[in-house]
Design a protein around this motif. Structure first.
Motif, PDB file in Angstrom:
ATOM      1  N   SER A   1      -0.486   4.341   9.623  1.00 53.09           N
ATOM      2  CA  SER A   1      -1.375   5.263   9.687  1.00 53.09           C
ATOM      3  C   SER A   1      -2.787   4.688   8.822  1.00 53.09           C
ATOM      4  O   SER A   1      -3.777   5.173   8.953  1.00 53.09           O
ATOM      5  CB  SER A   1      -1.189   6.444   9.209  1.00 53.09           C
ATOM      6  N   GLN A   2      -2.365   4.085   8.237  1.00 54.66           N
ATOM      7  CA  GLN A   2      -3.339   3.173   7.394  1.00 54.66           C
ATOM      8  C   GLN A   2      -4.104   1.541   8.397  1.00 54.66           C
ATOM      9  O   GLN A   2      -4.871   1.116   7.640  1.00 54.66           O
ATOM     10  CB  GLN A   2      -2.269   2.177   6.196  1.00 54.66           C
TER      11      GLN A   2
ATOM     12  N   GLY B   1       1.793  -1.805   4.962  1.00 59.91           N
ATOM     13  CA  GLY B   1       1.337  -0.855   4.186  1.00 59.91           C
ATOM     14  C   GLY B   1       1.882   0.269   5.966  1.00 59.91           C
ATOM     15  O   GLY B   1       3.203  -0.465   6.412  1.00 59.91           O
TER      16      GLY B   1
ATOM     17  N   LEU C   1       0.681  -0.761  -0.038  1.00 60.94           N
ATOM     18  CA  LEU C   1       0.212  -0.098  -0.051  1.00 60.94           C
ATOM     19  C   LEU C   1       0.694   1.031   0.024  1.00 60.94           C
ATOM     20  O   LEU C   1       0.092   2.068   0.292  1.00 60.94           O
ATOM     21  CB  LEU C   1      -0.453  -0.013   1.625  1.00 60.94           C
TER      22      LEU C   1
ATOM     23  N   LEU D   1      -8.165   1.898   7.933  1.00 64.08           N
ATOM     24  CA  LEU D   1      -8.163   1.461   6.445  1.00 64.08           C
ATOM     25  C   LEU D   1      -8.505   0.051   5.954  1.00 64.08           C
ATOM     26  O   LEU D   1      -9.320  -0.682   5.278  1.00 64.08           O
ATOM     27  CB  LEU D   1      -7.785   2.033   5.163  1.00 64.08           C
TER      28      LEU D   1
ATOM     29  N   TYR E   1      -2.767   6.599   0.652  1.00 67.93           N
ATOM     30  CA  TYR E   1      -2.967   7.418   2.010  1.00 67.93           C
ATOM     31  C   TYR E   1      -3.762   7.218   2.697  1.00 67.93           C
ATOM     32  O   TYR E   1      -4.496   7.463   3.579  1.00 67.93           O
ATOM     33  CB  TYR E   1      -1.925   8.232   2.292  1.00 67.93           C
ATOM     34  N   GLN E   2      -5.183   7.923   1.953  1.00 68.13           N
ATOM     35  CA  GLN E   2      -6.557   7.691   2.384  1.00 68.13           C
ATOM     36  C   GLN E   2      -7.681   6.861   2.484  1.00 68.13           C
ATOM     37  O   GLN E   2      -8.958   6.804   2.863  1.00 68.13           O
ATOM     38  CB  GLN E   2      -6.550   9.294   1.783  1.00 68.13           C
ATOM     39  N   SER E   3      -7.736   5.667   1.267  1.00 69.30           N
ATOM     40  CA  SER E   3      -8.832   5.005   0.973  1.00 69.30           C
ATOM     41  C   SER E   3      -8.106   3.633   0.606  1.00 69.30           C
ATOM     42  O   SER E   3      -6.929   3.451  -0.522  1.00 69.30           O
ATOM     43  CB  SER E   3      -9.514   5.287   0.146  1.00 69.30           C
ATOM     44  N   VAL E   4      -8.046   2.202   0.954  1.00 66.65           N
ATOM     45  CA  VAL E   4      -8.229   0.941   1.140  1.00 66.65           C
ATOM     46  C   VAL E   4      -9.237   0.285   0.395  1.00 66.65           C
ATOM     47  O   VAL E   4     -10.934   0.123   0.877  1.00 66.65           O
ATOM     48  CB  VAL E   4      -7.371   0.528   1.777  1.00 66.65           C
TER      49      VAL E   4
ATOM     50  N   SER F   1      -0.666  -0.090  -4.421  1.00 65.76           N
ATOM     51  CA  SER F   1      -0.762   1.411  -4.046  1.00 65.76           C
ATOM     52  C   SER F   1      -1.211   2.043  -5.689  1.00 65.76           C
ATOM     53  O   SER F   1      -0.305   1.850  -6.446  1.00 65.76           O
ATOM     54  CB  SER F   1       0.204   2.487  -3.152  1.00 65.76           C
TER      55      SER F   1
END
Length: 273
Positions: free
Chosen positions: A83-84, A80, A23, A87, A62-65, A44
């Motif tokens: 911070s994930q 990843g 990721l 997610l 960085y904001q969605s998976v 990613s």
């Protein structure tokens, strides 16, 4: 003893993950440097320029998976950032192994290689890769011993607004290894916004700017036009941003590039600088 060791290695090989999702681009580069590209099944959104990731599905940023797609790909290891964590929580709930690794400091480069190697059952390969990288760093850093001075470098990630790197970032360590000094000595975060007034007061000897920053669009504006580094054309942009901003084995390319750019400045006489 030999048969027991061979048996243990065989078990480790069987249990090792064979369908890996990355990721983060730098972690993708770690995986490929370890010779595990055949096990990669997805990466990613920002891994498009990584050769070993070409053609693979993009399942997050960085904001969605896209957890549903990761499940559909039968992934058995997802790697990843811390911070994930939220997610990828649904993946953990389903029993899929998740490995979250920090990648902000120089030391994280080697730690991440070791942790990925251990998780993938190639710990010895990871140790050899780390030894090779450290030997290359030592050889490159040795070139800077002849530097007369250590240029103060400002790093530009964005120009409107200005974003730069601080002493906590891995890029700061790269600049030191390349024989320079980071012009920014205090910054709350590894990467943060920086005011035009503070930049003008710094008076850096050189500016390293990412290609994405598009620094050429602001050089005629304040505060850039008033900087000595700009007037002396000491603005350096890497051929590929990845070698500068990705804390992965490719940082060796970035280190070599930085040394080549800083050496003429470091060895310039006081009268000609």
């Amino acid at each position: 003893m030999f048969h027991a060791l061979r048996g243990a290695l065989l078990v480790a090989s069987i249990l090792a993950p064979h369908r890996i999702v990355s990721l983060l681009p730098s972690l993708t580069e770690d995986i490929c440097a370890l010779g595990l590209q055949a096990r990669l099944v997805a990466v990613s959104a920002y891994s498009r320029d990584i050769p070993c990731a070409k053609g693979l599905p993009r399942v997050g940023d960085y904001q969605s998976v896209d957890n549903e797609r990761i499940v559909a790909l039968h992934a058995d290891l997802v790697i990843g950032l811390p911070s994930q964590a939220q997610l990828v929580a649904p993946l953990r709930a389903l029993g899929i192994r998740v490995l979250l690794l920090p990648d902000e400091s120089y030391d994280d480069i080697y730690l991440d290689i070791a942790r990925i190697g251990a998780a993938a059952g190639v710990a010895q390969r990871a140790a050899r890769l780390t030894e090779t990288l450290k030997a290359q760093v030592a050889a490159l850093h040795a070139r800077t011993r002849s530097f007369r001075t250590h240029p103060r470098v400002f790093v530009t990630l964005s120009v409107e607004p200005i974003w730069t790197v601080g002493p906590q970032s891995y890029i700061a360590r790269m600049i030191e290894l390349a024989g320079g000094r980071l012009a920014v000595t205090k910054l709350a975060q590894p990467y943060a916004m920086f005011s035009p007034e503070r930049l003008l007061a710094l008076r850096p000897d050189a500016i390293v700017a990412t290609r994405d920053s598009e620094i050429g669009t602001v050089l005629a504006k304040a505060p850039w036009r008033d900087l000595r580094a700009v007037r002396l054309h000491r603005i350096f942009t890497p051929p590929n941003d990845d070698i500068l901003v990705h804390p992965s084995p490719r940082f060796i390319e970035g280190l070599r590039w930085l040394i080549q750019r800083l050496q003429p400045i470091a060895n310039r006489s006081a009268h000609s600088s």
